[in-house]
Design a protein around this motif. Sequence first.
Motif, PDB file in Angstrom:
ATOM      1  N   PRO A 153       0.812  -1.234   0.000  1.00  0.00           N
ATOM      2  CA  PRO A 153       0.000   0.000   0.000  1.00  0.00           C
ATOM      3  C   PRO A 153       0.843   1.280   0.000  1.00  0.00           C
ATOM      4  N   ILE A 154       1.885   1.291   0.811  1.00  0.00           N
ATOM      5  CA  ILE A 154       2.738   2.496   0.848  1.00  0.00           C
ATOM      6  C   ILE A 154       3.516   2.639  -0.456  1.00  0.00           C
ATOM      7  N   HIS A 155       3.879   1.513  -1.064  1.00  0.00           N
ATOM      8  CA  HIS A 155       4.570   1.561  -2.353  1.00  0.00           C
ATOM      9  C   HIS A 155       3.687   2.220  -3.410  1.00  0.00           C
ATOM     10  N   GLU A 156       2.414   1.840  -3.445  1.00  0.00           N
ATOM     11  CA  GLU A 156       1.486   2.416  -4.415  1.00  0.00           C
ATOM     12  C   GLU A 156       1.343   3.927  -4.216  1.00  0.00           C
ATOM     13  N   GLU A 157       1.209   4.334  -2.983  1.00  0.00           N
ATOM     14  CA  GLU A 157       1.065   5.762  -2.674  1.00  0.00           C
ATOM     15  C   GLU A 157       2.329   6.531  -3.049  1.00  0.00           C
ATOM     16  N   LEU A 158       3.472   5.996  -2.661  1.00  0.00           N
ATOM     17  CA  LEU A 158       4.738   6.667  -2.964  1.00  0.00           C
ATOM     18  C   LEU A 158       5.033   6.688  -4.455  1.00  0.00           C
ATOM     19  N   GLU A 159       4.630   5.645  -5.155  1.00  0.00           N
ATOM     20  CA  GLU A 159       4.879   5.603  -6.592  1.00  0.00           C
ATOM     21  C   GLU A 159       4.180   6.763  -7.304  1.00  0.00           C
ATOM     22  N   LYS A 160       2.965   7.065  -6.898  1.00  0.00           N
ATOM     23  CA  LYS A 160       2.244   8.205  -7.478  1.00  0.00           C
ATOM     24  C   LYS A 160       2.987   9.512  -7.195  1.00  0.00           C
ATOM     25  N   GLU A 161       3.438   9.669  -5.951  1.00  0.00           N
ATOM     26  CA  GLU A 161       4.168  10.881  -5.581  1.00  0.00           C
ATOM     27  C   GLU A 161       5.482  10.993  -6.356  1.00  0.00           C
ATOM     28  N   ILE A 162       6.189   9.882  -6.465  1.00  0.00           N
ATOM     29  CA  ILE A 162       7.479   9.879  -7.157  1.00  0.00           C
ATOM     30  C   ILE A 162       7.288  10.171  -8.643  1.00  0.00           C
ATOM     31  N   GLN A 163       6.255   9.633  -9.245  1.00  0.00           N
ATOM     32  CA  GLN A 163       6.007   9.903 -10.664  1.00  0.00           C
ATOM     33  C   GLN A 163       5.682  11.385 -10.883  1.00  0.00           C
ATOM     34  N   ASN A 164       4.936  11.981  -9.955  1.00  0.00           N
ATOM     35  CA  ASN A 164       4.671  13.417 -10.049  1.00  0.00           C
ATOM     36  C   ASN A 164       5.958  14.220  -9.901  1.00  0.00           C
ATOM     37  N   LEU A 165       6.801  13.816  -8.968  1.00  0.00           N
ATOM     38  CA  LEU A 165       8.090  14.483  -8.804  1.00  0.00           C
ATOM     39  C   LEU A 165       8.943  14.338 -10.055  1.00  0.00           C
ATOM     40  N   ALA A 166       8.908  13.160 -10.655  1.00  0.00           N
ATOM     41  CA  ALA A 166       9.722  12.906 -11.850  1.00  0.00           C
ATOM     42  C   ALA A 166       9.303  13.796 -13.015  1.00  0.00           C
ATOM     43  N   MET A 167       8.029  14.148 -13.079  1.00  0.00           N
ATOM     44  CA  MET A 167       7.577  15.054 -14.149  1.00  0.00           C
ATOM     45  C   MET A 167       8.074  16.473 -13.910  1.00  0.00           C
ATOM     46  N   GLN A 168       8.248  16.837 -12.651  1.00  0.00           N
ATOM     47  CA  GLN A 168       8.673  18.194 -12.305  1.00  0.00           C
ATOM     48  C   GLN A 168      10.193  18.330 -12.221  1.00  0.00           C
ATOM     49  N   GLN A 169      10.853  17.263 -11.812  1.00  0.00           N
ATOM     50  CA  GLN A 169      12.297  17.301 -11.582  1.00  0.00           C
ATOM     51  C   GLN A 169      13.003  16.267 -12.469  1.00  0.00           C
ATOM     52  N   PRO A 170      13.738  16.710 -13.473  1.00  0.00           N
ATOM     53  CA  PRO A 170      14.433  15.763 -14.349  1.00  0.00           C
ATOM     54  C   PRO A 170      15.430  14.870 -13.605  1.00  0.00           C
ATOM     55  N   CYS A 171      15.984  15.355 -12.508  1.00  0.00           N
ATOM     56  CA  CYS A 171      16.948  14.543 -11.765  1.00  0.00           C
ATOM     57  C   CYS A 171      16.274  13.315 -11.146  1.00  0.00           C
ATOM     58  N   VAL A 172      15.023  13.438 -10.760  1.00  0.00           N
ATOM     59  CA  VAL A 172      14.280  12.302 -10.208  1.00  0.00           C
ATOM     60  C   VAL A 172      14.024  11.284 -11.309  1.00  0.00           C
ATOM     61  N   ARG A 173      13.628  11.741 -12.482  1.00  0.00           N
ATOM     62  CA  ARG A 173      13.421  10.841 -13.616  1.00  0.00           C
ATOM     63  C   ARG A 173      14.715  10.114 -13.951  1.00  0.00           C
ATOM     64  N   TYR A 174      15.829  10.830 -13.947  1.00  0.00           N
ATOM     65  CA  TYR A 174      17.128  10.222 -14.243  1.00  0.00           C
ATOM     66  C   TYR A 174      17.449   9.136 -13.224  1.00  0.00           C
TER      67      TYR A 174
END
Length: 64
Positions: free
Chosen positions: A24-45
């Motif tokens: 459950p926490i993985h699912e929640e964090l995955e959404k947050e991380i994907q949003n961060l990745a769209m805003q921050q190229p370093c997270v996507r990298y």
Amino acid sequence: MADQIDAYCKAKIEINKGNNDFYPIHEELEKEIQNLAMQQPCVRYFLDNFLPSFFEKRLTYRYL
């Protein structure tokens, strides 16, 4: 941001070990991380280049 990425990595590792309590926490964090990745190229990298190596076996690395 770093704490979220760290928690996401921990949850992903635990799920890969078979500990589904982290799902459950993985699912929640995955959404947050994907949003961060769209805003921050370093997270996507990080997600594209470093995260997959967390699940490699040590024997696949030639130089440790």
